[in-house]
Every structure is written in structure tokens, then in C-alpha cells.
Motif scaffolding. Structure first.
Motif, PDB file in Angstrom:
ATOM      1  N   LEU A  14       0.830  -1.213   0.000  1.00 18.22           N
ATOM      2  CA  LEU A  14       0.000   0.000   0.000  1.00 18.22           C
ATOM      3  C   LEU A  14       0.865   1.263   0.000  1.00 18.22           C
ATOM      4  CD1 LEU A  14      -2.818  -1.040   2.490  1.00 18.22           C
ATOM      5  CD2 LEU A  14      -2.924  -0.999  -0.006  1.00 18.22           C
ATOM      6  N   GLN A  15       1.906   1.269   0.817  1.00 17.61           N
ATOM      7  CA  GLN A  15       2.780   2.436   0.885  1.00 17.61           C
ATOM      8  C   GLN A  15       3.485   2.668  -0.452  1.00 17.61           C
ATOM      9  OE1 GLN A  15       6.508   2.326   3.209  1.00 17.61           O
ATOM     10  NE2 GLN A  15       5.691   4.142   4.244  1.00 17.61           N
ATOM     11  N   SER A  16       3.953   1.611  -1.073  1.00 15.55           N
ATOM     12  CA  SER A  16       4.636   1.726  -2.354  1.00 15.55           C
ATOM     13  C   SER A  16       3.698   2.301  -3.421  1.00 15.55           C
ATOM     14  CB  SER A  16       5.160   0.350  -2.782  1.00 15.55           C
ATOM     15  OG  SER A  16       5.744   0.424  -4.053  1.00 15.55           O
ATOM     16  N   GLU A  26      -1.951  11.615   4.650  1.00 17.19           N
ATOM     17  CA  GLU A  26      -3.121  12.353   5.137  1.00 17.19           C
ATOM     18  C   GLU A  26      -4.186  12.471   4.057  1.00 17.19           C
ATOM     19  OE1 GLU A  26       0.056  13.457   5.353  1.00 17.19           O
ATOM     20  OE2 GLU A  26       0.387  13.056   7.485  1.00 17.19           O
ATOM     21  N   GLN A  27      -3.748  12.695   2.820  1.00 18.13           N
ATOM     22  CA  GLN A  27      -4.683  12.830   1.702  1.00 18.13           C
ATOM     23  C   GLN A  27      -5.386  11.500   1.432  1.00 18.13           C
ATOM     24  OE1 GLN A  27      -2.779  13.815  -2.004  1.00 18.13           O
ATOM     25  NE2 GLN A  27      -4.687  14.378  -2.997  1.00 18.13           N
ATOM     26  N   LEU A  28      -4.629  10.418   1.407  1.00 24.05           N
ATOM     27  CA  LEU A  28      -5.226   9.104   1.182  1.00 24.05           C
ATOM     28  C   LEU A  28      -6.212   8.757   2.287  1.00 24.05           C
ATOM     29  CD1 LEU A  28      -5.553   6.389  -0.203  1.00 24.05           C
ATOM     30  CD2 LEU A  28      -3.431   5.641   0.888  1.00 24.05           C
ATOM     31  N   ALA A  29      -5.819   9.006   3.518  1.00 22.32           N
ATOM     32  CA  ALA A  29      -6.702   8.716   4.648  1.00 22.32           C
ATOM     33  C   ALA A  29      -8.002   9.508   4.534  1.00 22.32           C
ATOM     34  CB  ALA A  29      -5.998   9.035   5.959  1.00 22.32           C
ATOM     35  N   ASP A  30      -7.897  10.779   4.175  1.00 25.94           N
ATOM     36  CA  ASP A  30      -9.079  11.629   4.049  1.00 25.94           C
ATOM     37  C   ASP A  30     -10.005  11.121   2.951  1.00 25.94           C
ATOM     38  OD1 ASP A  30     -10.621  14.022   4.699  1.00 25.94           O
ATOM     39  OD2 ASP A  30      -9.945  14.789   2.748  1.00 25.94           O
ATOM     40  N   ILE A  31      -9.448  10.816   1.795  1.00 21.51           N
ATOM     41  CA  ILE A  31     -10.268  10.349   0.673  1.00 21.51           C
ATOM     42  C   ILE A  31     -10.902   8.992   0.985  1.00 21.51           C
ATOM     43  CG2 ILE A  31     -10.222   9.620  -1.750  1.00 21.51           C
ATOM     44  CD1 ILE A  31      -7.866  11.627  -2.116  1.00 21.51           C
ATOM     45  N   ALA A  32     -10.153   8.124   1.654  1.00 16.87           N
ATOM     46  CA  ALA A  32     -10.655   6.785   1.985  1.00 16.87           C
ATOM     47  C   ALA A  32     -11.612   6.797   3.174  1.00 16.87           C
ATOM     48  CB  ALA A  32      -9.493   5.841   2.263  1.00 16.87           C
ATOM     49  N   LYS A  56     -11.489   0.256   0.964  1.00 18.74           N
ATOM     50  CA  LYS A  56     -11.522   1.709   0.788  1.00 18.74           C
ATOM     51  C   LYS A  56     -10.173   2.225   0.294  1.00 18.74           C
ATOM     52  CE  LYS A  56     -14.935   2.740   4.404  1.00 18.74           C
ATOM     53  NZ  LYS A  56     -15.110   3.400   5.710  1.00 18.74           N
ATOM     54  N   ILE A  57      -9.106   1.767   0.927  1.00 19.49           N
ATOM     55  CA  ILE A  57      -7.757   2.204   0.553  1.00 19.49           C
ATOM     56  C   ILE A  57      -7.444   1.765  -0.884  1.00 19.49           C
ATOM     57  CG2 ILE A  57      -5.294   1.941   1.028  1.00 19.49           C
ATOM     58  CD1 ILE A  57      -6.121   1.527   4.022  1.00 19.49           C
ATOM     59  N   CYS A  58      -7.715   0.506  -1.175  1.00 24.66           N
ATOM     60  CA  CYS A  58      -7.429  -0.024  -2.511  1.00 24.66           C
ATOM     61  C   CYS A  58      -8.237   0.689  -3.577  1.00 24.66           C
ATOM     62  CB  CYS A  58      -7.697  -1.525  -2.547  1.00 24.66           C
ATOM     63  SG  CYS A  58      -6.467  -2.487  -1.647  1.00 24.66           S
ATOM     64  N   ASN A  59      -9.458   1.046  -3.274  1.00 26.41           N
ATOM     65  CA  ASN A  59     -10.296   1.762  -4.222  1.00 26.41           C
ATOM     66  C   ASN A  59      -9.654   3.098  -4.592  1.00 26.41           C
ATOM     67  OD1 ASN A  59     -12.717   2.205  -5.784  1.00 26.41           O
ATOM     68  ND2 ASN A  59     -13.330   3.639  -4.197  1.00 26.41           N
ATOM     69  N   VAL A  60      -9.184   3.825  -3.606  1.00 28.74           N
ATOM     70  CA  VAL A  60      -8.541   5.115  -3.850  1.00 28.74           C
ATOM     71  C   VAL A  60      -7.259   4.936  -4.660  1.00 28.74           C
ATOM     72  CG1 VAL A  60      -7.445   7.122  -2.784  1.00 28.74           C
ATOM     73  CG2 VAL A  60      -9.524   6.166  -1.775  1.00 28.74           C
ATOM     74  N   GLY A  62      -6.638   2.584  -6.777  1.00 31.73           N
ATOM     75  CA  GLY A  62      -6.868   1.896  -8.045  1.00 31.73           C
ATOM     76  C   GLY A  62      -6.391   0.456  -8.044  1.00 31.73           C
ATOM     77  N   MET A  63      -6.518  -0.185  -6.892  1.00 31.41           N
ATOM     78  CA  MET A  63      -6.066  -1.565  -6.741  1.00 31.41           C
ATOM     79  C   MET A  63      -7.265  -2.478  -6.508  1.00 31.41           C
ATOM     80  SD  MET A  63      -2.934  -0.777  -4.112  1.00 31.41           S
ATOM     81  CE  MET A  63      -2.248  -2.421  -4.089  1.00 31.41           C
ATOM     82  N   GLU A  64      -7.082  -3.763  -6.836  1.00 29.56           N
ATOM     83  CA  GLU A  64      -8.090  -4.779  -6.565  1.00 29.56           C
ATOM     84  C   GLU A  64      -7.540  -5.752  -5.524  1.00 29.56           C
ATOM     85  OE1 GLU A  64      -9.050  -6.748 -10.190  1.00 29.56           O
ATOM     86  OE2 GLU A  64     -10.146  -5.030 -10.980  1.00 29.56           O
ATOM     87  N   ILE A  65      -8.438  -6.386  -4.835  1.00 33.00           N
ATOM     88  CA  ILE A  65      -8.049  -7.432  -3.891  1.00 33.00           C
ATOM     89  C   ILE A  65      -8.431  -8.759  -4.524  1.00 33.00           C
ATOM     90  CG2 ILE A  65      -8.455  -8.459  -1.624  1.00 33.00           C
ATOM     91  CD1 ILE A  65      -9.122  -5.642  -0.628  1.00 33.00           C
ATOM     92  N   LYS A  66      -7.475  -9.648  -4.597  1.00 33.13           N
ATOM     93  CA  LYS A  66      -7.720 -10.975  -5.158  1.00 33.13           C
ATOM     94  C   LYS A  66      -7.520 -11.996  -4.043  1.00 33.13           C
ATOM     95  CE  LYS A  66      -6.175 -14.194  -8.669  1.00 33.13           C
ATOM     96  NZ  LYS A  66      -5.234 -14.456  -9.749  1.00 33.13           N
ATOM     97  N   ILE A  67      -8.518 -12.824  -3.848  1.00 29.66           N
ATOM     98  CA  ILE A  67      -8.437 -13.839  -2.813  1.00 29.66           C
ATOM     99  C   ILE A  67      -8.421 -15.209  -3.497  1.00 29.66           C
ATOM    100  CG2 ILE A  67      -9.592 -14.884  -0.829  1.00 29.66           C
ATOM    101  CD1 ILE A  67     -10.843 -12.117  -0.318  1.00 29.66           C
TER     102      ILE A  67
END
Length: 71
Positions: A14-16, A26-32, A56-60, A62-67
Motif C-alpha cells: 500500500l505504501q509503495s 493524510e490525503q489518502l486517509a481523508d479520501i478513503a 476503501k484504501i485499494c479503491n482510492v 486503483g487496486m483490486e483485492i484478489k483472494i
């Protein structure tokens, strides 16, 4: 992979991605819609995010979660 390794790996990924998109924590946290503290703790591997928070974080970002289910 044990649980602590998974937390660190998720936080590192996520950080990368956040840095590659030049988004401040701060911006990511606010948007998410999460607290900056929560995001910092996730990125440091201190906190294990709830699925809803991770989505929420992944949506901001542009990532998907694959299980995958391993049999």
C-alpha cells in the motif's frame, strides 16, 4: 506466511502504491474516510486492516483485492 509477515507485506504494498501515485498519507486517509493514524499503522505493519478499510484504501489507489483459496 505468518500473520505478522502478511501485515508488513500489505503495508509495504500500500505504501509503495501510494508513493508511486504521489499521494500523501493524510490525503489518502481523508479520501478513503479513515484516520491518518490507522493508515500509518497499516503501512508500518502495526495494524491489520479490516476488509472494509482495505477495500476503501485499494479503491482510492486503483487496486483490486484478489483472494485465492488454496486446496
Amino acid at each position: 506466511m505468518n500473520q505478522n509477515m502478511a501485515k508488513v507485506a500489505i503495508g509495504d504494498i500500500l505504501q509503495s502504491r501510494r508513493k508511486a501515485r504521489k499521494i500523501a498519507q493524510e490525503q489518502l486517509a481523508d479520501i478513503a474516510g479513515i484516520s491518518p493514524r490507522t493508515l500509518r499503522d497499516i503501512e508500518k505493519g502495526i495494524a491489520n486492516p479490516e476488509l472494509e478499510t482495505l477495500l476503501k484504501i485499494c479503491n482510492v489507489l486503483g487496486m483490486e483485492i484478489k483472494i485465492e483459496v488454496i486446496k
